[in-house]
Motif scaffolding. Structure first.
Motif, short mmCIF file in Angstrom:
data_model
loop_
_atom_site.label_atom_id
_atom_site.label_comp_id
_atom_site.label_asym_id
_atom_site.label_seq_id
_atom_site.Cartn_x
_atom_site.Cartn_y
_atom_site.Cartn_z
N GLY A 57 0.81 -1.20 0.00
CA GLY A 57 0.00 0.00 0.00
C GLY A 57 0.84 1.25 0.00
N THR A 58 0.13 2.37 -0.13
CA THR A 58 0.78 3.67 -0.17
C THR A 58 -0.03 4.65 0.67
OG1 THR A 58 1.61 3.25 -2.41
CG2 THR A 58 1.60 5.54 -1.65
N LEU A 59 0.70 5.45 1.47
CA LEU A 59 0.08 6.49 2.28
C LEU A 59 0.53 7.85 1.76
CD1 LEU A 59 -1.58 7.35 4.80
CD2 LEU A 59 0.57 7.23 6.10
N THR A 60 -0.45 8.66 1.34
CA THR A 60 -0.14 9.98 0.82
C THR A 60 -1.11 11.00 1.40
OG1 THR A 60 -1.59 9.77 -1.10
CG2 THR A 60 0.69 8.98 -1.35
N ALA A 75 5.43 6.54 8.65
CA ALA A 75 4.14 6.36 9.34
C ALA A 75 3.92 4.88 9.67
CB ALA A 75 3.00 6.88 8.45
N THR A 76 3.29 4.63 10.81
CA THR A 76 2.97 3.25 11.22
C THR A 76 1.58 2.87 10.71
OG1 THR A 76 4.35 3.41 13.19
CG2 THR A 76 2.65 1.69 13.17
N ILE A 77 1.53 1.76 9.98
CA ILE A 77 0.27 1.26 9.43
C ILE A 77 -0.09 -0.03 10.16
CG2 ILE A 77 -0.98 0.55 7.36
CD1 ILE A 77 0.04 3.45 7.30
N GLN A 78 -1.28 -0.07 10.72
CA GLN A 78 -1.75 -1.28 11.41
C GLN A 78 -2.69 -2.04 10.49
OE1 GLN A 78 -3.07 -1.32 15.70
NE2 GLN A 78 -5.04 -1.83 14.78
N LEU A 79 -2.41 -3.35 10.33
CA LEU A 79 -3.22 -4.19 9.46
C LEU A 79 -4.00 -5.19 10.30
CD1 LEU A 79 -0.60 -4.89 6.63
CD2 LEU A 79 -2.54 -3.32 6.55
N SER A 80 -5.27 -5.35 9.99
CA SER A 80 -6.11 -6.31 10.71
C SER A 80 -7.12 -6.90 9.75
CB SER A 80 -6.82 -5.63 11.89
OG SER A 80 -7.68 -4.61 11.42
N GLU A 81 -7.66 -8.07 10.16
CA GLU A 81 -8.74 -8.70 9.40
C GLU A 81 -10.03 -8.29 10.09
OE1 GLU A 81 -11.57 -10.53 7.64
OE2 GLU A 81 -11.21 -11.40 9.60
N GLY A 82 -10.84 -7.49 9.44
CA GLY A 82 -11.92 -6.80 10.13
C GLY A 82 -13.25 -7.50 10.13
N LEU A 83 -13.48 -8.49 9.24
CA LEU A 83 -14.79 -9.12 9.19
C LEU A 83 -14.96 -10.11 10.32
CD1 LEU A 83 -17.44 -9.53 7.71
CD2 LEU A 83 -16.32 -11.25 6.28
N GLN A 113 -8.08 -4.70 6.71
CA GLN A 113 -8.16 -3.28 6.98
C GLN A 113 -6.78 -2.72 7.28
OE1 GLN A 113 -11.45 -1.61 9.30
NE2 GLN A 113 -12.04 -3.71 9.81
N ALA A 114 -6.52 -1.54 6.71
CA ALA A 114 -5.28 -0.81 6.99
C ALA A 114 -5.66 0.48 7.70
CB ALA A 114 -4.54 -0.51 5.70
N TYR A 115 -4.93 0.78 8.79
CA TYR A 115 -5.30 1.93 9.61
C TYR A 115 -4.07 2.76 9.94
CZ TYR A 115 -6.81 4.55 13.75
OH TYR A 115 -7.08 5.54 14.66
N PHE A 116 -4.17 4.09 9.66
CA PHE A 116 -3.14 5.06 10.03
C PHE A 116 -3.75 5.98 11.08
CE2 PHE A 116 -1.37 9.41 8.94
CZ PHE A 116 -0.23 9.26 9.71
N THR A 125 -6.57 7.97 8.81
CA THR A 125 -7.30 7.44 7.67
C THR A 125 -7.28 5.93 7.74
OG1 THR A 125 -7.54 7.53 5.27
CG2 THR A 125 -5.31 7.31 6.11
N ARG A 126 -8.14 5.30 7.00
CA ARG A 126 -8.17 3.84 6.94
C ARG A 126 -8.67 3.41 5.57
NH1 ARG A 126 -10.96 2.11 11.72
NH2 ARG A 126 -10.75 4.21 12.53
N SER A 127 -8.40 2.16 5.25
CA SER A 127 -8.81 1.61 3.97
C SER A 127 -9.05 0.12 4.14
CB SER A 127 -7.75 1.89 2.90
OG SER A 127 -8.18 1.40 1.64
N GLY A 128 -9.63 -0.50 3.15
CA GLY A 128 -9.88 -1.93 3.24
C GLY A 128 -9.91 -2.58 1.88
N SER A 129 -9.65 -3.88 1.89
CA SER A 129 -9.68 -4.66 0.66
C SER A 129 -10.33 -6.00 0.97
CB SER A 129 -8.25 -4.87 0.12
OG SER A 129 -8.29 -5.61 -1.09
#
Length: 462
Positions: A57-60, A75-83, A113-116, A125-129
């Motif tokens: 991923g990319t954080l901008t 930046a620290t990005i935290q990744l989790s499985e959110g479902l 899920q990716a969380y900054f 911000t956060r995002s998901g795939s």
């Protein structure tokens, strides 16, 4: 970017990725520059076993269209499985280009899920795939519990959901949704990474626990377990069909009967073979009298429901205050004592009951008598072959002319305390007279019993 519900299945929200449209400003209301996470590298679907993946991923900074975003480094990005229970997958740090890469082990298909969390100058911000299963797989769910349980005791039930993988093995179904059912059970549970789950239930006859697995974005298909049958350590005895009867061939004799069964487990019943006690509580008394003991024998029933039977026939000499059913009064019950593996049992629901007793009646001694120049149709109403008089009952009188088949109703008279009746005849018409008892509830109402219909002899009067 934020995660919003796409649809709901069995009370679970399945996430999809949508964009949050922000104003085209350089800073947000908190005075920080908006940021955006863009994920890549994850496939849209995976087969069972393809849990090792790499998240990129990319954080901008987030800028209006036509402007060039700036990378956010360090930046620290935290990744989790959110479902499925927000399982933490790991953390990564962005490089000078705002990029990050992290190998992860997915616990199951779902949403990564990716969380900054933001910093001094950049907003969170956060995002998901979403990663879906390529296909659901044949599924089975098994339950286990204690070797035995006391009736209606709380038991701990464990289970496991497994799927049949393409390589021919049964493997755990992680984070599948399970709906348990049974007495004292409610809600949903999730399987762990090993496909296992647990819940509590009650050991109750006819409600063996089961578990339903839902298709909810994991590899599992909808399926239900077999019922978990937990044998009882002590067997509850049930008494059904308790009733009373008079034997018309044995004057003054009363009989009782009961169907008796026990529950060896949560599937069906078995006939009980053991002692059954008949007890009597006289009306107005607080002391039960043990009348007789029998052993339940034989069996009857259908399907998986069987009962033994206990008969108390030809009982006599125990009705205080008189003969026959009129002196019965009070309350009767049958019970089984605690013996061996069997618990004590009593009438259904533990409530004593007065059995309904049905007794034949007989109009006897019908004749026309004369007193003081007046004529009367007299006779007696008895139960069980003149064993006991039946007082306070209505006797109807009918008249039939000679050589006629038509009966005429004249009126009625009530029997006295000795069961005797005397109906005054008027007009002294010649022909046939007959006394008829239409039947009636016994004193105390239908809960006690019923006297059957009977007719007296045709009496010819000249």
């Amino acid at each position: 970017m934020r995660i919003t519900p796409l649809f709901s299945k069995a009370g679970l929200a399945v996430a999809a990725v949508t964009l949050a449209i922000l104003p085209a400003t350089a800073v947000n209301a908190a005075g920080k520059t908006p940021s955006i996470l863009t994920l890549s590298g994850l496939p849209a679907t995976i087969d069972y076993g393809q849990f090792q993946q790499t998240v990129r991923g990319t954080l901008t900074t987030r800028v209006p269209a036509g402007q060039t975003p700036e990378p956010i480094s360090g930046a620290t990005i935290q990744l989790s499985e959110g479902l499925n229970q927000d399982v933490l997958l790991g953390t990564a740090t962005t490089d000078e280009n705002g990029d990050f890469s992290l190998p992860v082990t997915l616990p199951a298909p779902g949403v990564v899920q990716a969380y900054f969390a933001g910093d001094d100058t950049h907003a969170l911000t956060r995002s998901g795939s979403k990663v879906a299963p390529t296909a659901t797989l044949p599924t089975k769910v098994t339950l286990s519990g204690p070797a035995s349980a006391e009736p209606n005791a709380t038991i701990d039930v464990t289970g496991q959901v497994t799927v049949h993988t393409p390589d021919g093995t049964w493997a755990p179904a992680p984070y599948a949704t399970v709906s348990p059912s049974g007495t004292g059970v409610g809600g949903f549970v999730k399987t762990g990474a090993d496909g296992r789950f647990s819940f509590t239930a009650q050991a109750a006859h006819g409600y063996a626990p089961t578990a339903l697995v839902y298709t909810d974005g994991t590899f599992a298909r909808m399926t239900r377990s077999e019922p978990l049958v937990t044998p009882y350590s002590s067997y509850p005895v049930q008494i059904r069909g308790f009733g009373g009867k008079q034997d018309p061939m044995n004057p003054g004799h009363v009989g009782f009967f009961a169907g008796v069964s026990y529950e060896p487990d949560d599937v069906g019943t078995a006939p009980y073979h053991g002692p059954v006690i008949l007890r009597y509580l006289p009306k107005g008394s607080k002391t039960w009298i043990q009348m007789a003991t029998r052993t339940a024998t034989g069996s009857y029933g259908s399907g998986q429901d069987f009962q033994g039977s206990a008969d108390f026939a030809n009982l006599s000499g125990f009705l205080p205050g008189g003969k026959g059913v009129l002196a019965a009064g009070g309350t009767w019950e049958v019970q089984t004592p605690a013996n061996g593996p069997f618990l004590a049992g009593t009438n259904p629901d533990g409530v004593s009951a007065t059995p309904r007793i049905y007794a034949p009646t007989y109009v006897t001694g019908s004749k026309v008598t004369s007193r003081a120049g007046k004529r009367y149709l007299t006779g007696y109403l008895n139960d069980d072959h003149t064993v006991g008089p039946v007082p306070r009952m209505k006797i109807k009188v009918y008249y039939q002319k000679t050589k006629s088949s038509t009966h005429k109703y004249l009126g009625y008279v009530t029997t006295g305390s000795d069961g005797r009746f005397s109906y005054k005849l008027t007009g002294h018409a010649r022909g046939y007279y007959q006394a008829v008892f239409a039947g009636a509830a016994m004193p105390g109402g239908m809960d006690v019993g019923y006297f059957y219909y009977s007719t007296g002899a045709l009496v010819y009067y000249r």
